[in-house]
Every structure is written in structure tokens, then in C-alpha cells.
Motif scaffolding. Sequence first.
Motif, PDB file in Angstrom:
ATOM      1  N   ALA A  20      -1.499   5.463   3.717  1.00  0.00           N
ATOM      2  CA  ALA A  20      -1.449   3.688   3.689  1.00  0.00           C
ATOM      3  C   ALA A  20      -0.359   3.647   4.793  1.00  0.00           C
ATOM      4  O   ALA A  20      -0.866   1.631   4.589  1.00  0.00           O
ATOM      5  CB  ALA A  20      -0.439   3.703   2.196  1.00  0.00           C
ATOM      6  N   CYS A  23       1.422   3.978  -3.091  1.00  0.00           N
ATOM      7  CA  CYS A  23       0.308   5.429  -2.545  1.00  0.00           C
ATOM      8  C   CYS A  23       1.170   6.203  -3.907  1.00  0.00           C
ATOM      9  O   CYS A  23       0.857   7.274  -3.296  1.00  0.00           O
ATOM     10  CB  CYS A  23       0.575   5.726  -1.551  1.00  0.00           C
ATOM     11  SG  CYS A  23       2.115   6.665  -0.482  1.00  0.00           S
ATOM     12  N   SER A  50      -2.261  -0.541   6.546  1.00  0.00           N
ATOM     13  CA  SER A  50      -0.955  -1.513   6.904  1.00  0.00           C
ATOM     14  C   SER A  50      -1.219  -2.481   7.837  1.00  0.00           C
ATOM     15  O   SER A  50      -0.019  -2.865   7.557  1.00  0.00           O
ATOM     16  CB  SER A  50      -0.182  -1.500   5.793  1.00  0.00           C
ATOM     17  OG  SER A  50       0.571  -0.240   5.947  1.00  0.00           O
ATOM     18  N   ARG A  94      -1.358  11.126   2.068  1.00  0.00           N
ATOM     19  CA  ARG A  94      -1.415   9.936   1.278  1.00  0.00           C
ATOM     20  C   ARG A  94      -1.191   9.229   1.801  1.00  0.00           C
ATOM     21  O   ARG A  94      -1.110   7.705   1.881  1.00  0.00           O
ATOM     22  CB  ARG A  94      -1.558  10.682   0.294  1.00  0.00           C
ATOM     23  CG  ARG A  94      -2.127  10.550  -0.789  1.00  0.00           C
ATOM     24  CD  ARG A  94      -2.138  10.239  -2.716  1.00  0.00           C
ATOM     25  NE  ARG A  94      -0.858  10.421  -2.766  1.00  0.00           N
ATOM     26  CZ  ARG A  94       0.004  11.440  -3.734  1.00  0.00           C
ATOM     27  NH1 ARG A  94      -0.646  12.575  -3.464  1.00  0.00           N
ATOM     28  NH2 ARG A  94       0.599  11.332  -4.205  1.00  0.00           N
ATOM     29  N   PRO A 107       0.960  -1.392   0.139  1.00  0.00           N
ATOM     30  CA  PRO A 107      -0.135   0.117  -0.029  1.00  0.00           C
ATOM     31  C   PRO A 107       0.796   1.521  -0.113  1.00  0.00           C
ATOM     32  O   PRO A 107       0.877   1.565  -0.542  1.00  0.00           O
ATOM     33  CB  PRO A 107      -1.165  -0.463   1.585  1.00  0.00           C
ATOM     34  CG  PRO A 107      -0.508  -1.551   2.030  1.00  0.00           C
ATOM     35  CD  PRO A 107       0.246  -2.279   0.914  1.00  0.00           C
TER      36      PRO A 107
END
Length: 80
Positions: free
Chosen positions: A61, A18, A65, A57, A14
Motif C-alpha cells: 500500500a 489495507c 501510493s 500488505r 491506501p
Amino acid sequence: MASIATLGHNNLAPLLDCGVETLTDPASLDFYAYDVFERGAPPMAVVRPHNKQELARAMAAVAASGMVAIPRGGGMSYTG
């Protein structure tokens, strides 16, 4: 910039997807494990956002995760 640590797993997908500059090569991780005085724990990744939107962002992420972001200053030990 932030170092990324894991809580029991190492799913970087992730974060890598991103769109934020993320360093994972051994030389960079070794470099960012040091400050002016000593070596700390090795990071899984180093995120280098260029603006607050990228920072948001990347942190979303990381949170999605199950990883933990550890903020890093300039590496001069002035931040405590």
C-alpha cells in the motif's frame, strides 16, 4: 513498525484501507518521532503489523501510493 514519509503528497487512503494497524493520531505520531536521545522528523503515520502478511500488505500500500516507509527499531538508538 515503520514510520511513513511522503514524497510530495499525503494520500494515506491506501494504507488506511489495507487492514493493518496504522496510527495517525497526533499523540502517537509525536511519541514515535522520538528516540531515547532526540526528536526526529514527524511521521505521517506509524504502521504496526502483527505478522509478515500484514507487513507485506502495508508495504504494498505504501509503494502503490508513492510514500516511503522508514523502518524503526525499539527507539533506543541501538540500530544506528
